[in-house]
Design a protein around this motif. Sequence first.
Motif, PDB file in Angstrom:
ATOM      1  N   TRP A  67     -43.957  -8.762  19.295  1.00 13.42           N
ATOM      2  CA  TRP A  67     -44.771 -10.003  20.515  1.00 13.42           C
ATOM      3  C   TRP A  67     -44.936 -11.197  19.505  1.00 13.42           C
ATOM      4  N   ARG A  68     -44.637 -12.049  19.982  1.00 13.87           N
ATOM      5  CA  ARG A  68     -44.386 -13.944  19.914  1.00 13.87           C
ATOM      6  C   ARG A  68     -44.804 -14.369  20.591  1.00 13.87           C
ATOM      7  N   SER A  69     -45.964 -15.581  20.327  1.00 12.28           N
ATOM      8  CA  SER A  69     -46.613 -16.220  20.555  1.00 12.28           C
ATOM      9  C   SER A  69     -46.561 -17.610  20.817  1.00 12.28           C
ATOM     10  N   TYR A  70     -46.130 -17.789  21.924  1.00 15.41           N
ATOM     11  CA  TYR A  70     -45.639 -19.904  22.333  1.00 15.41           C
ATOM     12  C   TYR A  70     -47.036 -20.342  22.882  1.00 15.41           C
ATOM     13  N   LYS A  71     -46.953 -21.877  22.398  1.00 10.17           N
ATOM     14  CA  LYS A  71     -47.283 -22.849  24.085  1.00 10.17           C
ATOM     15  C   LYS A  71     -46.667 -23.287  24.615  1.00 10.17           C
TER      16      LYS A  71
ATOM     17  N   THR B 277     -45.771 -20.396  18.343  1.00 12.41           N
ATOM     18  CA  THR B 277     -47.239 -21.029  16.873  1.00 12.41           C
ATOM     19  C   THR B 277     -46.676 -20.713  15.737  1.00 12.41           C
ATOM     20  N   SER B 278     -47.166 -21.533  14.460  1.00  9.53           N
ATOM     21  CA  SER B 278     -47.568 -21.359  13.592  1.00  9.53           C
ATOM     22  C   SER B 278     -47.680 -20.174  13.325  1.00  9.53           C
ATOM     23  N   GLU B 279     -49.053 -19.961  14.011  1.00  4.85           N
ATOM     24  CA  GLU B 279     -49.585 -18.269  13.793  1.00  4.85           C
ATOM     25  C   GLU B 279     -48.475 -17.248  13.719  1.00  4.85           C
ATOM     26  N   SER B 280     -47.402 -17.117  14.733  1.00  2.00           N
ATOM     27  CA  SER B 280     -47.115 -16.590  15.425  1.00  2.00           C
ATOM     28  C   SER B 280     -45.564 -15.754  14.262  1.00  2.00           C
ATOM     29  N   LEU B 281     -45.354 -17.221  14.007  1.00  2.00           N
ATOM     30  CA  LEU B 281     -43.493 -16.965  12.878  1.00  2.00           C
ATOM     31  C   LEU B 281     -44.065 -16.653  11.012  1.00  2.00           C
ATOM     32  N   ALA B 282     -45.895 -17.177  11.106  1.00  2.90           N
ATOM     33  CA  ALA B 282     -46.112 -16.603   9.912  1.00  2.90           C
ATOM     34  C   ALA B 282     -46.313 -15.366  10.134  1.00  2.90           C
TER      35      ALA B 282
ATOM     36  N   ALA C 176     -41.304 -15.527   9.222  1.00  5.55           N
ATOM     37  CA  ALA C 176     -40.286 -16.011  10.104  1.00  5.55           C
ATOM     38  C   ALA C 176     -39.606 -17.387   9.801  1.00  5.55           C
ATOM     39  N   SER C 177     -40.006 -18.177   9.921  1.00  6.03           N
ATOM     40  CA  SER C 177     -39.650 -19.644  10.236  1.00  6.03           C
ATOM     41  C   SER C 177     -38.943 -20.866  11.677  1.00  6.03           C
ATOM     42  N   ALA C 178     -39.189 -21.735  11.996  1.00  3.38           N
ATOM     43  CA  ALA C 178     -38.549 -21.956  13.457  1.00  3.38           C
ATOM     44  C   ALA C 178     -36.876 -21.691  13.182  1.00  3.38           C
ATOM     45  N   LEU C 179     -36.199 -21.491  14.384  1.00  2.97           N
ATOM     46  CA  LEU C 179     -34.721 -21.430  14.240  1.00  2.97           C
ATOM     47  C   LEU C 179     -34.220 -23.004  13.950  1.00  2.97           C
ATOM     48  N   PRO C 180     -33.402 -23.327  14.056  1.00  3.38           N
ATOM     49  CA  PRO C 180     -32.739 -24.524  14.349  1.00  3.38           C
ATOM     50  C   PRO C 180     -32.427 -24.813  15.300  1.00  3.38           C
ATOM     51  N   GLU C 181     -32.440 -26.186  16.590  1.00  2.00           N
ATOM     52  CA  GLU C 181     -31.514 -26.140  17.750  1.00  2.00           C
ATOM     53  C   GLU C 181     -30.222 -25.206  17.601  1.00  2.00           C
TER      54      GLU C 181
END
Length: 286
Positions: A200-204, A215-220, A224-229
Motif C-alpha cells: 500500500w501507498r498513502s496519499y493526501k 506522503t513522506s511517511e509512505s515514501l520512507a 522510495a523518493s517521489a518520481l519526477p513528473e
Amino acid sequence: MATIHVFRTAETERVSKARHGTFEEAFASLKDSGLSEKGLKQCQEFSDHSKFFSTLDHVTHIVSSPLHSSIYSCRIALDRVVSGKSIIPRPELMDTGILTPVFGTDYATLYGQFAGLADLSALSEGWESVGPDSSLAHDVEKIKARTTAGRKWLMDLARDAGENTHIVVMTHGKTAHFLTDDFQGTGSPKNRDWDGDLSWRSYKFDFDAGKMVETSESLARRGASALPEEENESAKAEIEAQIKRNSAHTQRFQALALQIFDERKTEAEQELSEGMGTLSLSSDNQ
C-alpha cells in the motif's frame, strides 16, 4: 486532512492458475476469481503482523473494487478495520489488467453474498458489462475516464471525512496506478505493480490541483523518493501504449469468454432443471 491508503489486492486465483494451473483452470478463474491459497495466507499474515493497524481507530471508510478478490482482501487482511463498517465497492476500481482483466459478478449474486457487509449502492443491474459501449470496456480512454471519476469521488469523500482521518482503498495493481496517477514501479522486474500483493501507498489530496500526493511517511516506508513528473508521464505513456496495442485483442477475448460462460451457465441450469425433474418423478413414484 484525510489520508488515503491505496492497497493492491492479495494474490488471486486467476494469477495462481495462470502461473501453475491448466489452461482450463486459468480460463475458468477469469469469472471474478477469489483469492488463491497464497493470497489467503498473505491476508492472514497481514492481519496478524502488519503495522498498518496503528491507524485503526481513525479509519472512517473502506472502499473496494467490486471483485471478490478485493472484497475478501478487505474482510480478511483488514478484519480489525472492517469490523463495524460497511465495505463500499465502486465500479471505477475494477481490474484494468493489460491482457486478461477479470469479469465482475452480477448485482443479485453480490447482494446475496455480501448484503449486510457491503454497501452496494454504487452498483446496479448490469454494472459488470464489459462490452464496447460499457464504461468498463477495455479501452484506455475509458480506463482513464473511470479512474479519474474514482479519484474525484475519493476527493469528495476525503474532503468530507475531516481532519486526521483515514480512508482505505482496496483495488488492483494497474488500477491503483491510474487511480492515483502515480506510475512509479510499473517498469520493475516482472512488472510487479504497486510493489506487490497487499502493498500500500498513502496519499493526501492537493485539493486545488485535484491530485493525490504520496506522503513522506509512505515514501520512507517504501524506501522510495517521489518520481519526477517527466518520468511519471513517461511511465504512464508506456502503460497506455501497452493497453492500446492489446485493446482489440482483449475485447475479442472478453466477448468470446463471456459467450462461453453464458453457454456453460445455460447448460448448468438445464442440467439442474432436468435433475430436479427426475427427482420430482422419483418422489411421485414412491
